[in-house]
Scaffold this motif. Structure first.
Motif, PDB file in Angstrom:
ATOM      1  N   GLN A   1       5.331   5.773  12.517  1.00  0.00           N
ATOM      2  CA  GLN A   1       4.869   6.942  14.093  1.00  0.00           C
ATOM      3  C   GLN A   1       5.157   8.265  13.472  1.00  0.00           C
ATOM      4  OE1 GLN A   1       8.131   5.732  16.544  1.00  0.00           O
ATOM      5  NE2 GLN A   1       9.457   6.293  15.291  1.00  0.00           N
ATOM      6  N   ASP A   2       5.599   8.747  12.591  1.00  0.00           N
ATOM      7  CA  ASP A   2       5.782   9.959  11.952  1.00  0.00           C
ATOM      8  C   ASP A   2       4.527  10.517  11.830  1.00  0.00           C
ATOM      9  OD1 ASP A   2       6.547   8.616   9.623  1.00  0.00           O
ATOM     10  OD2 ASP A   2       8.042   9.989   9.206  1.00  0.00           O
ATOM     11  N   GLY A   3       3.625   9.425  11.153  1.00  0.00           N
ATOM     12  CA  GLY A   3       2.231   9.769  10.355  1.00  0.00           C
ATOM     13  C   GLY A   3       2.436  10.120   8.900  1.00  0.00           C
ATOM     14  N   ALA A   4       3.050  10.091   8.428  1.00  0.00           N
ATOM     15  CA  ALA A   4       3.493  10.004   7.208  1.00  0.00           C
ATOM     16  C   ALA A   4       4.960   9.209   6.619  1.00  0.00           C
ATOM     17  CB  ALA A   4       4.330  11.261   6.795  1.00  0.00           C
ATOM     18  N   THR A   5       4.468   8.617   4.987  1.00  0.00           N
ATOM     19  CA  THR A   5       4.957   7.676   4.419  1.00  0.00           C
ATOM     20  C   THR A   5       5.351   8.078   2.585  1.00  0.00           C
ATOM     21  OG1 THR A   5       2.586   7.213   3.318  1.00  0.00           O
ATOM     22  CG2 THR A   5       3.218   5.890   5.703  1.00  0.00           C
ATOM     23  N   ASN A   6       5.995   7.515   2.394  1.00  0.00           N
ATOM     24  CA  ASN A   6       6.369   7.522   1.141  1.00  0.00           C
ATOM     25  C   ASN A   6       6.879   5.935   0.639  1.00  0.00           C
ATOM     26  OD1 ASN A   6      10.023   6.720   1.721  1.00  0.00           O
ATOM     27  ND2 ASN A   6       9.004   8.175   2.828  1.00  0.00           N
ATOM     28  N   TRP A   7       6.805   5.635  -0.753  1.00  0.00           N
ATOM     29  CA  TRP A   7       7.310   4.256  -1.290  1.00  0.00           C
ATOM     30  C   TRP A   7       8.676   3.792  -0.823  1.00  0.00           C
ATOM     31  CZ3 TRP A   7      11.890   3.422  -3.357  1.00  0.00           C
ATOM     32  CH2 TRP A   7      13.076   4.742  -4.392  1.00  0.00           C
ATOM     33  N   TYR A   8      10.163   4.570  -0.444  1.00  0.00           N
ATOM     34  CA  TYR A   8      10.747   3.673  -0.014  1.00  0.00           C
ATOM     35  C   TYR A   8      10.504   3.327   1.402  1.00  0.00           C
ATOM     36  CZ  TYR A   8      15.298   1.932   1.291  1.00  0.00           C
ATOM     37  OH  TYR A   8      16.380   2.095   1.535  1.00  0.00           O
ATOM     38  N   GLU A   9      10.007   3.308   2.290  1.00  0.00           N
ATOM     39  CA  GLU A   9       9.273   2.688   3.331  1.00  0.00           C
ATOM     40  C   GLU A   9       8.394   1.707   2.546  1.00  0.00           C
ATOM     41  OE1 GLU A   9       9.000   6.793   6.138  1.00  0.00           O
ATOM     42  OE2 GLU A   9       7.334   6.217   4.909  1.00  0.00           O
ATOM     43  N   GLY A  10       7.953   1.664   2.292  1.00  0.00           N
ATOM     44  CA  GLY A  10       7.093   0.561   1.681  1.00  0.00           C
ATOM     45  C   GLY A  10       8.112  -0.537   1.830  1.00  0.00           C
ATOM     46  N   LEU A  11       8.829  -0.146   0.655  1.00  0.00           N
ATOM     47  CA  LEU A  11       9.768  -1.107  -0.252  1.00  0.00           C
ATOM     48  C   LEU A  11      10.478  -1.562   1.114  1.00  0.00           C
ATOM     49  CD1 LEU A  11      11.351  -2.327  -2.928  1.00  0.00           C
ATOM     50  CD2 LEU A  11      12.847  -0.562  -2.952  1.00  0.00           C
ATOM     51  N   LEU A  12      11.008  -1.280   2.123  1.00  0.00           N
ATOM     52  CA  LEU A  12      12.015  -1.781   4.052  1.00  0.00           C
ATOM     53  C   LEU A  12      10.747  -2.571   4.222  1.00  0.00           C
ATOM     54  CD1 LEU A  12      13.478   1.565   5.334  1.00  0.00           C
ATOM     55  CD2 LEU A  12      14.489   0.226   3.469  1.00  0.00           C
TER      56      LEU A  12
ATOM     57  N   SER B   1       1.235  -1.101  -0.108  1.00  0.00           N
ATOM     58  CA  SER B   1      -0.282  -0.192  -0.338  1.00  0.00           C
ATOM     59  C   SER B   1       1.079   1.082   0.020  1.00  0.00           C
ATOM     60  CB  SER B   1      -1.311  -0.264   1.098  1.00  0.00           C
ATOM     61  OG  SER B   1      -2.207  -0.859   1.556  1.00  0.00           O
ATOM     62  N   ILE B   2       1.507   1.141   0.843  1.00  0.00           N
ATOM     63  CA  ILE B   2       3.184   2.392   0.905  1.00  0.00           C
ATOM     64  C   ILE B   2       3.760   2.612  -0.306  1.00  0.00           C
ATOM     65  CG2 ILE B   2       4.750   3.753   2.300  1.00  0.00           C
ATOM     66  CD1 ILE B   2       3.398   2.043   4.705  1.00  0.00           C
ATOM     67  N   LEU B   3       3.942   1.338  -0.868  1.00  0.00           N
ATOM     68  CA  LEU B   3       4.500   1.856  -2.192  1.00  0.00           C
ATOM     69  C   LEU B   3       4.224   2.236  -3.442  1.00  0.00           C
ATOM     70  CD1 LEU B   3       7.290   0.745  -3.899  1.00  0.00           C
ATOM     71  CD2 LEU B   3       6.433  -1.319  -4.105  1.00  0.00           C
ATOM     72  N   ALA B   4       2.988   1.630  -3.440  1.00  0.00           N
ATOM     73  CA  ALA B   4       1.653   2.174  -4.810  1.00  0.00           C
ATOM     74  C   ALA B   4       1.076   3.370  -4.035  1.00  0.00           C
ATOM     75  CB  ALA B   4       0.908   0.788  -4.677  1.00  0.00           C
ATOM     76  N   GLY B   5       1.488   4.047  -3.180  1.00  0.00           N
ATOM     77  CA  GLY B   5       0.524   5.051  -2.651  1.00  0.00           C
ATOM     78  C   GLY B   5       1.463   6.060  -3.423  1.00  0.00           C
ATOM     79  N   GLY B   6       3.032   6.047  -2.227  1.00  0.00           N
ATOM     80  CA  GLY B   6       4.421   6.830  -2.665  1.00  0.00           C
ATOM     81  C   GLY B   6       4.720   6.902  -4.240  1.00  0.00           C
ATOM     82  N   LEU B   7       4.517   5.726  -4.428  1.00  0.00           N
ATOM     83  CA  LEU B   7       4.778   6.034  -6.205  1.00  0.00           C
ATOM     84  C   LEU B   7       3.764   7.269  -6.828  1.00  0.00           C
ATOM     85  CD1 LEU B   7       5.969   2.205  -7.167  1.00  0.00           C
ATOM     86  CD2 LEU B   7       7.252   4.255  -7.191  1.00  0.00           C
ATOM     87  N   LYS B   8       2.916   7.132  -6.276  1.00  0.00           N
ATOM     88  CA  LYS B   8       1.205   7.948  -7.429  1.00  0.00           C
ATOM     89  C   LYS B   8       1.626   9.249  -6.729  1.00  0.00           C
ATOM     90  CE  LYS B   8      -2.769   8.069  -9.368  1.00  0.00           C
ATOM     91  NZ  LYS B   8      -4.325   6.550  -9.124  1.00  0.00           N
ATOM     92  N   HIS B   9       1.940   9.204  -5.564  1.00  0.00           N
ATOM     93  CA  HIS B   9       1.555  10.755  -4.604  1.00  0.00           C
ATOM     94  C   HIS B   9       2.989  11.564  -3.727  1.00  0.00           C
ATOM     95  CE1 HIS B   9      -2.868  10.048  -5.654  1.00  0.00           C
ATOM     96  NE2 HIS B   9      -2.916   8.861  -4.928  1.00  0.00           N
ATOM     97  N   LYS B  10       4.300  10.779  -4.153  1.00  0.00           N
ATOM     98  CA  LYS B  10       5.159  10.948  -3.234  1.00  0.00           C
ATOM     99  C   LYS B  10       5.142  10.378  -2.064  1.00  0.00           C
ATOM    100  CE  LYS B  10       7.295  12.506  -6.930  1.00  0.00           C
ATOM    101  NZ  LYS B  10       8.071  11.863  -7.610  1.00  0.00           N
ATOM    102  N   VAL B  11       4.551  11.273  -1.257  1.00  0.00           N
ATOM    103  CA  VAL B  11       4.769  11.869   0.554  1.00  0.00           C
ATOM    104  C   VAL B  11       3.145  11.384   0.912  1.00  0.00           C
ATOM    105  CG1 VAL B  11       5.051  12.856   2.229  1.00  0.00           C
ATOM    106  CG2 VAL B  11       6.536  12.763   0.566  1.00  0.00           C
TER     107      VAL B  11
END
Length: 357
Positions: free
Chosen positions: A331-342, A108-118
Motif C-alpha cells: 500500500q505504500d508503493g515501496a518494497t524491500n527484501w524483508y517484506e518479500g520474506l514475510l 519477486s520482492i525478495l529477489a528485487g530487494g536483495l539486488k536493489h535495496k528499495v
C-alpha cells in the motif's frame, strides 16, 4: 534464452507427456511428465509475454503476462469443470490467488530487494489494487455467509452465484478501461525512467512478430498439456491420500503459476518492480474477478450443473489472509527484501496447514 528454457528440453518433455497420455502409462509417471511439461511450456509462455511487453510497455506488458500466464490455470480449470470436479476447481482458484499474492509477489520482492535495496512503484495503483482485492474477498464471503446461515436455498445460491459472477466480470472490464484507457497516465509506473540505464539488458528476446507467434504457440501447447495433467489428478489423490484441497490449492496452482514465477522475478531483478507487481497482483485480480466468474458461467452449460461461488471456510480464510498481508505490504508503493520474506512465510504457513487437512 535461458538454459532451462531450451527449446530442445521443452520439445522433449512435451513429446514425452503426449506419449505418456496416449499410450496410457502409469498415472504417477504421466503426472510428473505433464507437470514438468507445463512448467517448461509456461516458462516459454512467460518468456514470450516478456518479449511482447517490451513493445507494449510495462503496464500493458504486465497485463498480457498475467493474462497469458493464467491461460494454464484457466484451461486446467475448464477441463476440471467438464469432469465435474468443482471442489478441486475452487481449490485451484484459491491456490492461484494466494500463490500469486504470496509466492510470486514474495519471490519477486525478495529477489528485487536483495539486488536493489528499495524499489518503488505507483502508490495510487497500489491503493486501487488493494481496493479491488477487498472487493474480490467480499464477493466470495457474501454468498458463503448467506448459504451457510441457511438464509437462502441451494437453488437461490446458483442464481446468486451467476449474478455475482456477472457483476465481477463487468467490474473487471471497467477496471481495464479505467487503468488502460481513461486513466492510463495517472497509473504510469514510477520506475520506467530507470529502463534507460541498461538498454541491452532490457532488449526483447525476439522480434515483435515472432514474439506474438510464440505467444500463440505456447498457449496452444499449454492447452494440450493441461488436459493431459488433469487426467491424472484423480488417481494421484487416491494413490497418495492427498486431499483435493491440497492438490488444487498448491500442486495445480504452483504448476500453473510457472509463467508468472519466472517473468515476475526476472522483471523485479531488472528493477521493474511495477511490472512484477502488476503480474502478481494483476493475475490474482484476474483470477478472482474474471476467471472464476467465467468458470461459473461455463459450468452452467455442463451436465454437472452450475458451480456455485461458495468457497469453504478454509479457502476463504486463506484468501482473506493473503489479501490482508499483500495489501499491507504494497500500500505504500515501496518494497524491500524483508517484506518479500514475510509474504513467503505466510505462504509456507498456509501450505503446511493445507497439507495437513
Amino acid at each position: 534464452m535461458k538454459k532451462w528454457l531450451s527449446p530442445s528440453l521443452l520439445a522433449v518433455f512435451f513429446v514425452l507427456s503426449a506419449i505418456g497420455h496416449y499410450m496410457d502409462w502409469n498415472h504417477t509417471l504421466q503426472f510428473v511428465l505433464s507437470a514438468v511439461a507445463v512448467v517448461f511450456v509456461a516458462g516459454f509462455l512467460g518468456r514470450a509475454t516478456e518479449s511482447v511487453a517490451h513493445y507494449a510497455g510495462q503496464r500493458l506488458g504486465g497485463f498480457l503476462n498475467a493474462t497469458f500466464g493464467n491461460a494454464a490455470e484457466l484451461i486446467i480449470a475448464i477441463f476440471l469443470v467438464k469432469e465435474g470436479l468443482f471442489d478441486m476447481v475452487k481449490a485451484s482458484l484459491t491456490g492461484s490467488i494466494i500463490g500469486n499474492l504470496l509466492l510470486v509477489l514474495g519471490l519477486s520482492i525478495l529477489a528485487g530487494g536483495l539486488k536493489h535495496k528499495v524499489q518503488k512503484f505507483n502508490i495510487t495503483l497500489a491503493g486501487l489494487n488493494g481496493s479491488l482485492m477487498i472487493v474480490a474477498v467480499i464477493a466470495l464471503f457474501v454468498p458463503a455467509m448467506f448459504l451457510n446461515t441457511h438464509s437462502i436455498t441451494d437453488k437461490d445460491t446458483d442464481v446468486l452465484s451467476l449474478v455475482v459472477a456477472g457483476i465481477l466480470i463487468v467490474s473487471y472490464i471497467a477496471w481495464l478501461i479505467f487503468s488502460m484507457i481513461t486513466h492510463k497516465s495517472y497509473l504510469d509506473d514510477v520506475t520506467e525512467d530507470n529502463e534507460e540505464e541498461l538498454p541491452n539488458e532490457h532488449a526483447p528476446a525476439w522480434s515483435k512478430g515472432r514474439s506474438i507467434f510464440y505467444l500463440v504457440l505456447a498457449t496452444v501447447m499449454v492447452a494440450f498439456v493441461s488436459e493431459w495433467l488433469v487426467g491424472t489428478l484423480e488417481s494421484l489423490t487416491e494413490q497418495f491420500g492427498l486431499s483435493e484441497l491440497f492438490v488444487g490449492a498448491f500442486l495445480v496452482a504452483i504448476i500453473g503459476n510457472a509463467a508468472e514465477h519466472s517473468a515476475a522475478v526476472m522483471l523485479a531483478m531488472k528493477n521493474k518492480i511495477g511490472a512484477a507487481v502488476e503480474i502478481a497482483i494483476g493475475s490474482s485480480l484476474q483470477i478472482a474477478l474474471f476467471v472464476a466468474p467465467v468458470l461459473i458461467f461455463v459450468s452452467a452449460f455442463t451436465a454437472h450443473g452450475t458451480m456455485d461461488i461458495v468457497f469453504t471456510t478454509i479457502e476463504l480464510v486463506a484468501i482473506a489472509v493473503a489479501v490482508f498481508i499483500a495489501k499491507s505490504i504494497t500500500q505504500d508503493g515501496a518494497t524491500n527484501w524483508y517484506e518479500g520474506l514475510l509474504l513467503l512465510a505466510v505462504y509456507l504457513i498456509l501450505g503446511v496447514s493445507f497439507y495437513l487437512v
